[in-house]
Scaffold this active site. Structure first.
Site, PDB file in Angstrom:
ATOM      1  N   ASP A  33      13.921 -33.114 -29.308  1.00  0.00           N
ATOM      2  CA  ASP A  33      14.880 -34.044 -28.699  1.00  0.00           C
ATOM      3  C   ASP A  33      14.937 -33.801 -27.191  1.00  0.00           C
ATOM      4  O   ASP A  33      14.918 -32.663 -26.726  1.00  0.00           O
ATOM      5  CB  ASP A  33      16.275 -33.833 -29.322  1.00  0.00           C
ATOM      6  CG  ASP A  33      17.218 -34.978 -29.030  1.00  0.00           C
ATOM      7  OD1 ASP A  33      17.548 -35.720 -29.977  1.00  0.00           O
ATOM      8  OD2 ASP A  33      17.624 -35.131 -27.860  1.00  0.00           O
ATOM      9  N   ILE A  34      15.049 -34.882 -26.443  1.00  0.00           N
ATOM     10  CA  ILE A  34      15.067 -34.779 -24.979  1.00  0.00           C
ATOM     11  C   ILE A  34      16.376 -34.169 -24.459  1.00  0.00           C
ATOM     12  O   ILE A  34      16.408 -33.632 -23.352  1.00  0.00           O
ATOM     13  CB  ILE A  34      14.814 -36.180 -24.350  1.00  0.00           C
ATOM     14  CG1 ILE A  34      14.267 -36.051 -22.945  1.00  0.00           C
ATOM     15  CG2 ILE A  34      16.067 -37.034 -24.389  1.00  0.00           C
ATOM     16  CD1 ILE A  34      13.737 -37.360 -22.379  1.00  0.00           C
ATOM     17  N   ASN A  89      22.546 -40.090 -38.192  1.00  0.00           N
ATOM     18  CA  ASN A  89      23.621 -40.955 -37.722  1.00  0.00           C
ATOM     19  C   ASN A  89      23.289 -42.398 -38.088  1.00  0.00           C
ATOM     20  O   ASN A  89      22.146 -42.833 -37.927  1.00  0.00           O
ATOM     21  CB  ASN A  89      23.782 -40.829 -36.204  1.00  0.00           C
ATOM     22  CG  ASN A  89      24.186 -39.428 -35.786  1.00  0.00           C
ATOM     23  OD1 ASN A  89      24.983 -38.775 -36.455  1.00  0.00           O
ATOM     24  ND2 ASN A  89      23.619 -38.933 -34.686  1.00  0.00           N
ATOM     25  N   GLY A  95      27.486 -42.921 -34.700  1.00  0.00           N
ATOM     26  CA  GLY A  95      26.962 -42.279 -33.499  1.00  0.00           C
ATOM     27  C   GLY A  95      25.486 -42.515 -33.253  1.00  0.00           C
ATOM     28  O   GLY A  95      24.873 -41.841 -32.429  1.00  0.00           O
ATOM     29  N   GLN A  96      24.907 -43.505 -33.949  1.00  0.00           N
ATOM     30  CA  GLN A  96      23.483 -43.783 -33.759  1.00  0.00           C
ATOM     31  C   GLN A  96      23.266 -44.525 -32.442  1.00  0.00           C
ATOM     32  O   GLN A  96      23.968 -45.492 -32.148  1.00  0.00           O
ATOM     33  CB  GLN A  96      22.950 -44.624 -34.934  1.00  0.00           C
ATOM     34  CG  GLN A  96      21.462 -44.903 -34.852  1.00  0.00           C
ATOM     35  CD  GLN A  96      20.946 -45.695 -36.049  1.00  0.00           C
ATOM     36  OE1 GLN A  96      21.726 -46.091 -36.928  1.00  0.00           O
ATOM     37  NE2 GLN A  96      19.647 -45.931 -36.090  1.00  0.00           N
ATOM     38  N   HIS A 102      16.168 -41.846 -37.973  1.00  0.00           N
ATOM     39  CA  HIS A 102      15.674 -40.519 -37.597  1.00  0.00           C
ATOM     40  C   HIS A 102      16.592 -39.449 -38.147  1.00  0.00           C
ATOM     41  O   HIS A 102      17.808 -39.640 -38.260  1.00  0.00           O
ATOM     42  CB  HIS A 102      15.525 -40.367 -36.086  1.00  0.00           C
ATOM     43  CG  HIS A 102      16.721 -40.800 -35.302  1.00  0.00           C
ATOM     44  ND1 HIS A 102      17.025 -42.119 -35.062  1.00  0.00           N
ATOM     45  CD2 HIS A 102      17.703 -40.085 -34.704  1.00  0.00           C
ATOM     46  CE1 HIS A 102      18.130 -42.197 -34.353  1.00  0.00           C
ATOM     47  NE2 HIS A 102      18.574 -40.977 -34.126  1.00  0.00           N
ATOM     48  N   HIS A 104      17.914 -35.601 -37.524  1.00  0.00           N
ATOM     49  CA  HIS A 104      18.011 -34.491 -36.564  1.00  0.00           C
ATOM     50  C   HIS A 104      17.904 -33.181 -37.342  1.00  0.00           C
ATOM     51  O   HIS A 104      18.640 -32.968 -38.316  1.00  0.00           O
ATOM     52  CB  HIS A 104      19.378 -34.491 -35.863  1.00  0.00           C
ATOM     53  CG  HIS A 104      19.676 -35.702 -35.028  1.00  0.00           C
ATOM     54  ND1 HIS A 104      19.655 -35.694 -33.639  1.00  0.00           N
ATOM     55  CD2 HIS A 104      20.033 -36.973 -35.380  1.00  0.00           C
ATOM     56  CE1 HIS A 104      19.980 -36.891 -33.185  1.00  0.00           C
ATOM     57  NE2 HIS A 104      20.223 -37.679 -34.209  1.00  0.00           N
TER      58      HIS A 104
HETATM   59  P1  5GP Z   1      21.081 -40.816 -32.367  1.00  0.00           P
HETATM   60  O1  5GP Z   1      22.225 -40.738 -31.407  1.00  0.00           O
HETATM   61  O2  5GP Z   1      20.526 -42.208 -32.431  1.00  0.00           O
HETATM   62  O3  5GP Z   1      21.360 -40.228 -33.728  1.00  0.00           O
HETATM   63  O4  5GP Z   1      19.957 -39.864 -31.775  1.00  0.00           O
HETATM   64  C1  5GP Z   1      19.070 -40.267 -30.786  1.00  0.00           C
HETATM   65  C2  5GP Z   1      18.498 -39.022 -30.171  1.00  0.00           C
HETATM   66  O5  5GP Z   1      17.351 -39.383 -29.432  1.00  0.00           O
HETATM   67  C3  5GP Z   1      19.449 -38.307 -29.198  1.00  0.00           C
HETATM   68  O6  5GP Z   1      19.695 -36.977 -29.650  1.00  0.00           O
HETATM   69  C4  5GP Z   1      18.690 -38.359 -27.868  1.00  0.00           C
HETATM   70  O7  5GP Z   1      18.855 -37.187 -27.103  1.00  0.00           O
HETATM   71  C5  5GP Z   1      17.264 -38.568 -28.309  1.00  0.00           C
HETATM   72  N1  5GP Z   1      16.432 -39.266 -27.341  1.00  0.00           N
HETATM   73  C6  5GP Z   1      16.776 -40.403 -26.671  1.00  0.00           C
HETATM   74  N2  5GP Z   1      15.755 -40.791 -25.900  1.00  0.00           N
HETATM   75  C7  5GP Z   1      14.752 -39.893 -26.084  1.00  0.00           C
HETATM   76  C8  5GP Z   1      13.431 -39.776 -25.544  1.00  0.00           C
HETATM   77  O8  5GP Z   1      12.969 -40.579 -24.744  1.00  0.00           O
HETATM   78  N3  5GP Z   1      12.695 -38.719 -25.956  1.00  0.00           N
HETATM   79  C9  5GP Z   1      13.164 -37.799 -26.866  1.00  0.00           C
HETATM   80  N4  5GP Z   1      12.339 -36.794 -27.194  1.00  0.00           N
HETATM   81  N5  5GP Z   1      14.406 -37.890 -27.394  1.00  0.00           N
HETATM   82  C10 5GP Z   1      15.185 -38.930 -27.007  1.00  0.00           C
END
Ligand code: 5GP
Length: 116
Positions: A33-34, A89, A95-96, A102, A104
């Protein structure tokens, strides 16, 4: 959460955006994750575009099982024998932020309950 057909994670799958990929097979990829929320924070994503968890259908059962088994293997490889947390999420209230299903995989610190 915009439902983009060519979403961010699809662009990572297609190699149009770089990521630190640590697993790649016919069904899924995993990458760091970034914005890590723990010492280990990996995202495991299906190559099939499924926008949200509640869009899963019975035919996706084996795919979801596969994502979990990849998580088990990655947790072992990443030294998480003491435990880890898996999070999916779903939609805005869950919180998505990225409209591509995906999982985590979080580890390397203690986690608490209830979650925030
Ligand atoms: P969500 O909030 O949808 O459950 O999780 C999305 C995740 O994607 C977040 O933890 C966010 O840090 C990660 N993320 C968003 N953009 C990027 C990206 O460009 N590269 C990577 N490796 N992770 C990303």
């Amino acid at each position: 959460m915009a439902m983009l057909a060519d979403n961010l994670f699809k662009r990572i799958i297609d190699g149009k955006i770089s990521a630190k990929i640590i697993h790649d097979d016919d069904l899924c990829i995993a990458f760091h994750d970034i914005g890590p929320q723990a010492p280990v924070h990996v995202l495991i994503i299906p190559k099939k575009v499924i926008p949200t968890h509640d869009a899963l259908t019975p035919e996706d059962g084996p795919l979801i099982g596969h994502l979990h088994l990849v998580a088990v293997n990655l947790a072992q490889e990443l030294g998480l024998a003491e435990g880890y947390r898996l999070v999916i999420n779903c939609k805005d209230r869950g919180g998505q932020t990225v409209p591509h299903l995906h999982m985590h995989l979080l580890g390397g610190r203690d986690f608490h309950w209830p979650p925030g």
